[in-house]
Design a protein around this motif. Sequence first.
Motif, PDB file in Angstrom:
ATOM      1  N   ARG A   1       3.792   7.720   4.438  1.00 58.74           N
ATOM      2  CA  ARG A   1       3.759   9.093   3.921  1.00 58.74           C
ATOM      3  C   ARG A   1       3.901  10.133   5.022  1.00 58.74           C
ATOM      4  O   ARG A   1       4.337  11.242   4.776  1.00 58.74           O
ATOM      5  N   GLN A   2       3.450   9.819   6.231  1.00 55.25           N
ATOM      6  CA  GLN A   2       3.621  10.764   7.332  1.00 55.25           C
ATOM      7  C   GLN A   2       3.459  10.056   8.665  1.00 55.25           C
ATOM      8  O   GLN A   2       2.995   8.903   8.724  1.00 55.25           O
ATOM      9  N   VAL A   3       3.867  10.771   9.717  1.00 53.22           N
ATOM     10  CA  VAL A   3       3.723  10.262  11.084  1.00 53.22           C
ATOM     11  C   VAL A   3       2.870  11.259  11.858  1.00 53.22           C
ATOM     12  O   VAL A   3       3.060  12.476  11.746  1.00 53.22           O
ATOM     13  N   ASN A   4       1.914  10.750  12.623  1.00 51.07           N
ATOM     14  CA  ASN A   4       1.111  11.584  13.514  1.00 51.07           C
ATOM     15  C   ASN A   4       1.416  11.189  14.948  1.00 51.07           C
ATOM     16  O   ASN A   4       1.314  10.013  15.301  1.00 51.07           O
ATOM     17  N   LEU A   5       1.770  12.177  15.755  1.00 53.77           N
ATOM     18  CA  LEU A   5       2.071  11.934  17.171  1.00 53.77           C
ATOM     19  C   LEU A   5       0.868  12.377  17.994  1.00 53.77           C
ATOM     20  O   LEU A   5       0.446  13.539  17.912  1.00 53.77           O
ATOM     21  N   LEU A   6       0.310  11.467  18.768  1.00 54.77           N
ATOM     22  CA  LEU A   6      -0.936  11.734  19.492  1.00 54.77           C
ATOM     23  C   LEU A   6      -0.650  11.825  20.987  1.00 54.77           C
ATOM     24  O   LEU A   6      -0.388  10.805  21.631  1.00 54.77           O
ATOM     25  N   PRO A   7      -0.678  13.026  21.563  1.00 46.84           N
ATOM     26  CA  PRO A   7      -0.355  13.154  22.987  1.00 46.84           C
ATOM     27  C   PRO A   7      -1.437  12.546  23.874  1.00 46.84           C
ATOM     28  O   PRO A   7      -2.630  12.707  23.616  1.00 46.84           O
ATOM     29  N   PHE A   8      -0.997  11.844  24.915  1.00 49.92           N
ATOM     30  CA  PHE A   8      -1.917  11.286  25.911  1.00 49.92           C
ATOM     31  C   PHE A   8      -2.736  12.404  26.561  1.00 49.92           C
ATOM     32  O   PHE A   8      -2.231  13.492  26.820  1.00 49.92           O
ATOM     33  N   HIS A   9      -4.027  12.117  26.811  1.00 49.49           N
ATOM     34  CA  HIS A   9      -4.885  13.068  27.539  1.00 49.49           C
ATOM     35  C   HIS A   9      -5.542  12.362  28.712  1.00 49.49           C
ATOM     36  O   HIS A   9      -6.155  11.306  28.532  1.00 49.49           O
ATOM     37  N   ARG A  10      -5.451  12.951  29.896  1.00 45.64           N
ATOM     38  CA  ARG A  10      -6.071  12.338  31.081  1.00 45.64           C
ATOM     39  C   ARG A  10      -7.580  12.258  30.968  1.00 45.64           C
ATOM     40  O   ARG A  10      -8.224  11.417  31.577  1.00 45.64           O
ATOM     41  N   THR A  11      -8.161  13.165  30.191  1.00 45.61           N
ATOM     42  CA  THR A  11      -9.626  13.172  30.074  1.00 45.61           C
ATOM     43  C   THR A  11     -10.143  11.845  29.529  1.00 45.61           C
ATOM     44  O   THR A  11     -11.298  11.498  29.731  1.00 45.61           O
ATOM     45  N   TRP A  12      -9.287  11.094  28.840  1.00 46.98           N
ATOM     46  CA  TRP A  12      -9.715   9.807  28.302  1.00 46.98           C
ATOM     47  C   TRP A  12     -10.197   8.896  29.431  1.00 46.98           C
ATOM     48  O   TRP A  12     -11.051   8.047  29.240  1.00 46.98           O
ATOM     49  N   HIS A  13      -9.613   9.093  30.654  1.00 44.19           N
ATOM     50  CA  HIS A  13      -9.937   8.195  31.758  1.00 44.19           C
ATOM     51  C   HIS A  13     -11.385   8.312  32.222  1.00 44.19           C
ATOM     52  O   HIS A  13     -11.936   7.383  32.802  1.00 44.19           O
ATOM     53  N   ALA A  14     -11.993   9.484  31.994  1.00 51.55           N
ATOM     54  CA  ALA A  14     -13.359   9.692  32.485  1.00 51.55           C
ATOM     55  C   ALA A  14     -14.298   8.624  31.944  1.00 51.55           C
ATOM     56  O   ALA A  14     -15.251   8.206  32.608  1.00 51.55           O
ATOM     57  N   LYS A  15     -14.026   8.148  30.748  1.00 47.37           N
ATOM     58  CA  LYS A  15     -14.908   7.148  30.143  1.00 47.37           C
ATOM     59  C   LYS A  15     -14.885   5.829  30.916  1.00 47.37           C
ATOM     60  O   LYS A  15     -15.847   5.075  30.877  1.00 47.37           O
ATOM     61  N   LEU A  16     -13.763   5.543  31.577  1.00 44.70           N
ATOM     62  CA  LEU A  16     -13.689   4.292  32.340  1.00 44.70           C
ATOM     63  C   LEU A  16     -14.731   4.275  33.445  1.00 44.70           C
ATOM     64  O   LEU A  16     -15.358   3.251  33.713  1.00 44.70           O
TER      65      LEU A  16
ATOM     66  N   HIS B   1       0.850  -1.202   0.000  1.00 41.70           N
ATOM     67  CA  HIS B   1       0.000   0.000   0.000  1.00 41.70           C
ATOM     68  C   HIS B   1       0.877   1.240   0.000  1.00 41.70           C
ATOM     69  O   HIS B   1       1.867   1.307   0.739  1.00 41.70           O
ATOM     70  N   GLY B   2       0.505   2.222  -0.797  1.00 48.44           N
ATOM     71  CA  GLY B   2       1.361   3.398  -0.958  1.00 48.44           C
ATOM     72  C   GLY B   2       0.940   4.603  -0.146  1.00 48.44           C
ATOM     73  O   GLY B   2       1.503   5.688  -0.310  1.00 48.44           O
ATOM     74  N   ALA B   3      -0.056   4.455   0.736  1.00 47.08           N
ATOM     75  CA  ALA B   3      -0.509   5.603   1.541  1.00 47.08           C
ATOM     76  C   ALA B   3      -0.755   5.147   2.972  1.00 47.08           C
ATOM     77  O   ALA B   3      -1.868   4.760   3.338  1.00 47.08           O
ATOM     78  N   ILE B   4       0.320   5.185   3.764  1.00 42.14           N
ATOM     79  CA  ILE B   4       0.231   4.764   5.171  1.00 42.14           C
ATOM     80  C   ILE B   4       0.643   5.945   6.047  1.00 42.14           C
ATOM     81  O   ILE B   4       1.674   6.578   5.796  1.00 42.14           O
ATOM     82  N   TRP B   5      -0.181   6.251   7.024  1.00 43.59           N
ATOM     83  CA  TRP B   5       0.205   7.223   8.052  1.00 43.59           C
ATOM     84  C   TRP B   5       0.427   6.441   9.343  1.00 43.59           C
ATOM     85  O   TRP B   5      -0.468   5.711   9.796  1.00 43.59           O
ATOM     86  N   ILE B   6       1.604   6.595   9.917  1.00 45.26           N
ATOM     87  CA  ILE B   6       1.906   5.942  11.192  1.00 45.26           C
ATOM     88  C   ILE B   6       1.399   6.830  12.326  1.00 45.26           C
ATOM     89  O   ILE B   6       1.674   8.038  12.347  1.00 45.26           O
ATOM     90  N   ARG B   7       0.658   6.250  13.263  1.00 44.53           N
ATOM     91  CA  ARG B   7       0.151   7.020  14.410  1.00 44.53           C
ATOM     92  C   ARG B   7       0.814   6.489  15.679  1.00 44.53           C
ATOM     93  O   ARG B   7       0.732   5.295  15.977  1.00 44.53           O
ATOM     94  N   VAL B   8       1.455   7.383  16.413  1.00 43.21           N
ATOM     95  CA  VAL B   8       2.160   6.982  17.636  1.00 43.21           C
ATOM     96  C   VAL B   8       1.547   7.731  18.817  1.00 43.21           C
ATOM     97  O   VAL B   8       1.686   8.958  18.916  1.00 43.21           O
ATOM     98  N   PRO B   9       0.854   7.032  19.720  1.00 42.89           N
ATOM     99  CA  PRO B   9       0.389   7.716  20.935  1.00 42.89           C
ATOM    100  C   PRO B   9       1.600   7.970  21.821  1.00 42.89           C
ATOM    101  O   PRO B   9       2.433   7.076  21.997  1.00 42.89           O
ATOM    102  N   ILE B  10       1.728   9.176  22.340  1.00 43.30           N
ATOM    103  CA  ILE B  10       2.873   9.484  23.204  1.00 43.30           C
ATOM    104  C   ILE B  10       2.390   9.424  24.648  1.00 43.30           C
ATOM    105  O   ILE B  10       1.676  10.314  25.125  1.00 43.30           O
ATOM    106  N   ILE B  11       2.772   8.334  25.331  1.00 46.13           N
ATOM    107  CA  ILE B  11       2.307   8.074  26.687  1.00 46.13           C
ATOM    108  C   ILE B  11       3.507   8.189  27.630  1.00 46.13           C
ATOM    109  O   ILE B  11       4.377   7.296  27.645  1.00 46.13           O
ATOM    110  N   PRO B  12       3.591   9.284  28.403  1.00 50.66           N
ATOM    111  CA  PRO B  12       4.757   9.473  29.271  1.00 50.66           C
ATOM    112  C   PRO B  12       4.981   8.266  30.182  1.00 50.66           C
ATOM    113  O   PRO B  12       4.039   7.735  30.789  1.00 50.66           O
TER     114      PRO B  12
END
Length: 297
Positions: free
Chosen positions: A244-259, A210-221
């Motif tokens: 084709r590109q890399v996306n860096l996704l910063p961790f967010h504490r708000t995600w925990h509220a869903k738990l 495949h010629g169109a891949i974006w790598i996504r990396v969650p950044i979890i301290p």
Amino acid sequence: MERGLVFNIQKYSISDGPGIRTTVFLKGCPARCWWCHNPESQAPEPEATVMASRCLACGECVAACPRGIIGDGKQSPADCILCGACVEACPPGARTLAGTAMTTAQVLAVVMQDRVFYEESGGGVTFSGGEPLMQYEFLRSLLAACREQGIRTAVDTGGFAPREHLLEIAGLADLILYDLKLMDDRRHREATGLGNRLVLDNLAALGQAHGAIWIRVPIIPGVNDDMGNLAATARLAAGIPGVRQVNLLPFHRTWHAKLGRLGRAMPDNDTATPSRERMEEVAEIFRGAGLTTRIGG
Ligand code: SF4
Ligand code: SF4
């Protein structure tokens, strides 16, 4: 007509691929990352959720529940029969069932409503999760239906799938968003519950196909933001032909509220969202490897 389990359809998204998109979230994931921003995606079956901040304490759900499991510490997800009576009874909509059975035609009808936005913006539809490849046949049918309508598509995957499924799905999608978390197998297993051999081998095969891949990396301290892991991730991504590109996704504490809404315990740590400066430092590691790199989706 294929049918599958969808837990959300997010319109006007600008973070799951190019342009304005509709993101369709499919339920089910084999991994158990504690930082997951969609914990309601993980179980492959529907789940009852309650948003405490919306609750009026009116007691309607307590009266409606045929199992008598709501109220005063009685809530037990394991005893819930997913009848939906509490959802129907709740006046402010604090209760929901995460996971709705939908056919391909029903999903297509929703995504087609915004076709004009896709055409104007170069956007389309993204299928995410969970791990959307867990519903491989449904996903295949959704992608084929979109292609028939001329709608461009992306699939957001963690690569946790049989190789032949991944490659077949990739053949139907215009863009693959591929999540990479940790390069070391032991650390990957500790953090997600699964080793990374399949993920890395699948990416190598995908990169040839495949010629169109974006790598996504969650950044979890404290989990994957050490120099050794970041440099190894950048090296790997730079060597994959289709990236084709890399996306860096910063961790967010708000995600925990869903738990809490799912009646699950919060992770026992005080991990904080990485600062903008820290994210720029991380981005420089990837740019230094020759990769087009963006912070965010
Ligand atoms: S969905 Fe579960 S919690 Fe809600 S009324 Fe039915 S059994 Fe009770
Ligand atoms: S019905 Fe809704 S608002 Fe009323 S107590 Fe139950 S969750 Fe709260």
